[in-house]
Design a protein around this motif. Structure first.
Motif, short mmCIF file in Angstrom:
data_model
loop_
_atom_site.label_atom_id
_atom_site.label_comp_id
_atom_site.label_asym_id
_atom_site.label_seq_id
_atom_site.Cartn_x
_atom_site.Cartn_y
_atom_site.Cartn_z
N GLY A 73 0.78 -1.23 0.00
CA GLY A 73 0.00 0.00 0.00
C GLY A 73 0.81 1.28 0.00
O GLY A 73 0.31 2.33 0.39
N GLN A 122 2.11 4.55 -1.20
CA GLN A 122 1.58 5.53 -2.14
C GLN A 122 2.69 6.41 -2.67
O GLN A 122 3.44 7.00 -1.89
N ILE A 126 -0.09 2.86 -6.32
CA ILE A 126 -0.07 2.08 -5.09
C ILE A 126 0.90 0.93 -5.34
O ILE A 126 0.74 0.16 -6.29
#
Length: 120
Positions: free
Chosen positions: A13, A15, A34
């Protein structure tokens, strides 16, 4: 007796903001990615950070790639990130998944690619 185990070092996850895409409306524009990375590394029972792969290096590599300028394809970004992870000789396999959440919006939550590079 010496026991050696294999571990998976992972980040999920993550970013990253990157200039990515081949379409006219994507050129010169930053988009979110992501990133999930999973690395296979041999480990022992040491409690010393220097004897393992620090997952902060994955963050640094992804941010550095994003900072290098425009990339056309998520496949290219994923491959470069996997190669950067394999720069650490302890990493035997790198699995990188890149999701581009805006690619098919609003019809899909995301689209992307997953690649695996392994030492031969």
């Amino acid at each position: 007796m010496s026991v050696q185990t294999a571990s998976k070092v992972f980040v999920t996850g993550l970013q990253v903001q990157a200039q990515i895409g081949v379409y006219r409306h994507e050129i010169g524009r930053v988009q979110p990615l992501i990133v999930d990375v999973e690395l296979d590394v041999p480990t022992n029972a040491s409690d010393r950070l220097a004897e393992t792969v620090n997952y902060e290096t994955i963050l640094a590599a992804a941010q550095a790639l994003a900072g290098q300028g425009h990339v056309d394809l998520v496949e290219t970004f994923a491959h470069r990130l996997a190669e950067a992870c394999l720069q650490d000789a302890r990493v035997t396999r790198a699995r990188v998944r890149i999701e581009k959440p805006l690619a098919l919006a609003p019809h899909a939550v995301g689209a992307g690619v997953e690649i695996v590079l392994q030492r031969g």
